[in-house]
Design a protein around this motif. Structure first.
Motif, mmCIF file in Angstrom:
data_model
loop_
_atom_site.group_PDB
_atom_site.id
_atom_site.type_symbol
_atom_site.label_atom_id
_atom_site.label_comp_id
_atom_site.label_asym_id
_atom_site.label_seq_id
_atom_site.Cartn_x
_atom_site.Cartn_y
_atom_site.Cartn_z
ATOM 1 N N LYS A 43 3.379 62.941 -44.609
ATOM 2 C CA LYS A 43 2.563 63.770 -43.713
ATOM 3 C C LYS A 43 1.234 64.078 -44.391
ATOM 4 C CE LYS A 43 4.172 68.403 -45.078
ATOM 5 N NZ LYS A 43 4.667 69.695 -44.577
ATOM 6 N N GLN A 44 0.265 64.467 -43.576
ATOM 7 C CA GLN A 44 -1.062 64.803 -44.062
ATOM 8 C C GLN A 44 -1.063 66.147 -44.784
ATOM 9 O OE1 GLN A 44 -0.092 64.704 -40.907
ATOM 10 N NE2 GLN A 44 -0.815 66.492 -39.786
ATOM 11 N N PRO A 71 -2.612 59.518 -40.445
ATOM 12 C CA PRO A 71 -2.166 60.767 -41.071
ATOM 13 C C PRO A 71 -1.126 60.633 -42.177
ATOM 14 C CG PRO A 71 -2.432 61.117 -38.736
ATOM 15 C CD PRO A 71 -2.660 59.654 -38.967
ATOM 16 N N VAL A 72 -0.260 59.611 -42.158
ATOM 17 C CA VAL A 72 0.727 59.509 -43.235
ATOM 18 C C VAL A 72 0.195 58.740 -44.444
ATOM 19 C CG1 VAL A 72 2.720 59.711 -41.712
ATOM 20 C CG2 VAL A 72 1.837 57.442 -42.304
ATOM 21 N N LYS A 73 -1.047 58.244 -44.370
ATOM 22 C CA LYS A 73 -1.621 57.501 -45.485
ATOM 23 C C LYS A 73 -2.143 58.481 -46.555
ATOM 24 C CE LYS A 73 -0.982 53.314 -43.822
ATOM 25 N NZ LYS A 73 -0.653 53.487 -42.418
ATOM 26 N N ALA A 76 -7.537 61.458 -39.236
ATOM 27 C CA ALA A 76 -6.723 61.620 -38.015
ATOM 28 C C ALA A 76 -6.306 60.244 -37.518
ATOM 29 C CB ALA A 76 -7.413 62.433 -36.939
ATOM 30 N N GLU A 77 -7.224 59.427 -37.140
ATOM 31 C CA GLU A 77 -7.054 57.990 -36.938
ATOM 32 C C GLU A 77 -8.321 57.346 -37.464
ATOM 33 O OE1 GLU A 77 -5.112 55.669 -36.340
ATOM 34 O OE2 GLU A 77 -3.457 56.284 -35.036
ATOM 35 N N GLY A 78 -8.191 56.172 -38.027
ATOM 36 C CA GLY A 78 -9.394 55.508 -38.518
ATOM 37 C C GLY A 78 -9.066 54.443 -39.531
ATOM 38 N N GLY A 79 -10.055 53.595 -39.777
ATOM 39 C CA GLY A 79 -9.933 52.558 -40.776
ATOM 40 C C GLY A 79 -11.300 52.189 -41.291
ATOM 41 N N LEU A 92 7.726 61.156 -49.403
ATOM 42 C CA LEU A 92 6.698 61.281 -50.441
ATOM 43 C C LEU A 92 5.397 61.722 -49.795
ATOM 44 C CD1 LEU A 92 5.978 60.867 -53.461
ATOM 45 C CD2 LEU A 92 5.183 58.575 -52.831
ATOM 46 N N PHE A 93 4.923 62.882 -50.197
ATOM 47 C CA PHE A 93 3.642 63.421 -49.743
ATOM 48 C C PHE A 93 3.248 64.530 -50.715
ATOM 49 C CE2 PHE A 93 7.203 65.152 -47.347
ATOM 50 C CZ PHE A 93 7.073 66.532 -47.500
#
Length: 392
Positions: free
Chosen positions: A6-7, A186-188, A193-196, A364-365
């Motif tokens: 999670k973020q 968000p889990v990265k 929020a969303e994006g690349g 893992l966060f």
């Protein structure tokens, strides 16, 4: 329920987004280029193009490298489907290179053997997309050497590896690739929020990436093919897409980026603690960590020794029932129904399949506590013992 990821959102992040909401710009304003500059400086790369998802970044990376109908793209089966779909969007054919079962990454030795056969059959790939699974870089020097030998381009799918390093250089520096892709889901590691983002050291590729992300339209005077009719003038020079990132997303991403090193350091500390907790349990094996690599640890994956399909299924179900939302990354892409219809079948990449049937992703966060880790490991071992005794 303890999530698998999670973020971590701070007040600084919230303030950054509110600042944009109070500004004249919500979409294509100053925050997007600021975010691009911050990422390119962090990664020691010349150019960065922010987009609305890593999937979009993969797509325009393929387009920028000229991938089209009847071209061939190779990637890892151990990834999310986007790593392969991007080539299909361009009308290309997709094939898969089996993994190193100890790391989950595309195996450079298997790639070399497959390339030798493909050269004989005149089926060499135009592009290879290695995936830095769970945050650990592939052996990019070896893959780059093969690219020179067999004349293919490289897109690093580093969606899991923002903040990682390979041979003391940041993942994203494109030292051994043409383009590198990041995800800010968000889990990265960090989120917008969303994006690349698509990174490159090639100015011409960067121009293509920016053209394709925005309808194929440009108003840049240096790129126009005709004399402008007036200050409003723009041209569509290619068939592009609306893949642009907004200032809202970029502001959050830029704020998160300031915490990137802290997040990755925390993830490494948590991974080391998992390793210590699992050291006495030889039937639960973390993925191998290669020398010369600093893992960003998007995921913490273990493999269960002698794991049957029933044991795998019941282990995940029991852990979730006990408040631990473990997951499995990934079902080999070619086993998905869509890819089965393309002619792929079970047994195509045996290492990827064996890995899949034994792998479990543990939570893992950055905000995960050591007390929660102890509960996770204790519960995993206890449930595994019970299920193994039941001979599932």
């Amino acid at each position: 329920m303890i999530p698998y990821g999670k973020q971590a959102i701070s007040q600084q992040d919230i303030d950054a987004v509110i600042e944009v909401l109070n500004s004249p710009w919500l979409t294509q304003g100053p925050k997007v280029p600021e975010f691009e500059t911050a990422v390119s400086q962090y990664c020691q790369v010349n150019f960065a193009t922010a987009v609305n998802s890593a999937t979009s970044a993969l797509h325009i990376a393929c387009l920028a490298l000229g991938v089209g109908h009847n071209d061939i793209v190779w990637t890892s089966p151990n990834s999310f489907v986007a790593s392969a779909n991007c080539a299909l969007y361009c009308g290309a054919k997709v094939d898969f290179v089996d993994i190193d079962p100890h790391t989950g990454n595309l195996c450079a030795q298997t790639l070399a053997a497959k390339l030798a056969i493909a050269q004989q059959n005149n089926t060499l790939p135009k592009v290879v997309i290695p995936v830095h699974f769970a945050g650990q870089s592939c052996d990019m020097a070896a893959i780059h050497k093969l690219a020179k030998q067999y004349n293919f381009k490289i897109i690093e799918d580093a969606s899991h590896a923002v903040g990682g390093q390979y041979e003391n250089s940041p993942v994203g520096s494109c030292q051994y690739s043409d383009i590198c892709i990041f995800s800010f889901h968000p889990v990265k590691i960090v989120t917008s929020a969303e994006g690349g983002m698509a990174l490159t050291n090639d100015q011409a590729l960067d121009a293509q990436l920016k053209l394709y992300r925005s309808h194929g339209v440009t108003a840049d005077p240096d790129l126009l093919e005709h004399d402008p009719h007036g200050p409003w003038y723009y041209e569509q020079q290619a068939l592009g897409f609306n893949y642009r990132m907004t200032d809202l997303h970029a502001a959050l991403g830029a704020s998160q980026l300031k915490q990137l090193d802290q997040f990755v350091s925390k993830r490494n500390a948590l991974a080391n603690h998992y390793d210590a907790l699992l050291e006495a349990h030889t039937h639960v094996n973390p993925l191998m960590q290669r020398d010369g690599i600093y893992n960003a640890y998007h995921l913490y994956v273990v493999q269960i020794a002698d794991c049957t399909g029933e044991l795998h299924k019941h282990l995940v179900k029991e852990l979730r029932a006990k408040g631990i939302f473990c997951h499995v990354h990934y079902i080999p892409i070619y086993l998905q129904p869509y890819y089965s219809q393309q002619g792929f079948s079970q047994g195509y990449c045996p290492n990827a399949e064996a890995y899949y049937h034994s792998a479990i992703t543990l939570p893992l966060f950055p905000e995960l506590s050591q007390q929660e880790q102890k509960y996770i490991v204790t519960t995993l071992v206890d449930v595994l013992d019970v299920l193994s005794n039941d001979q599932l």
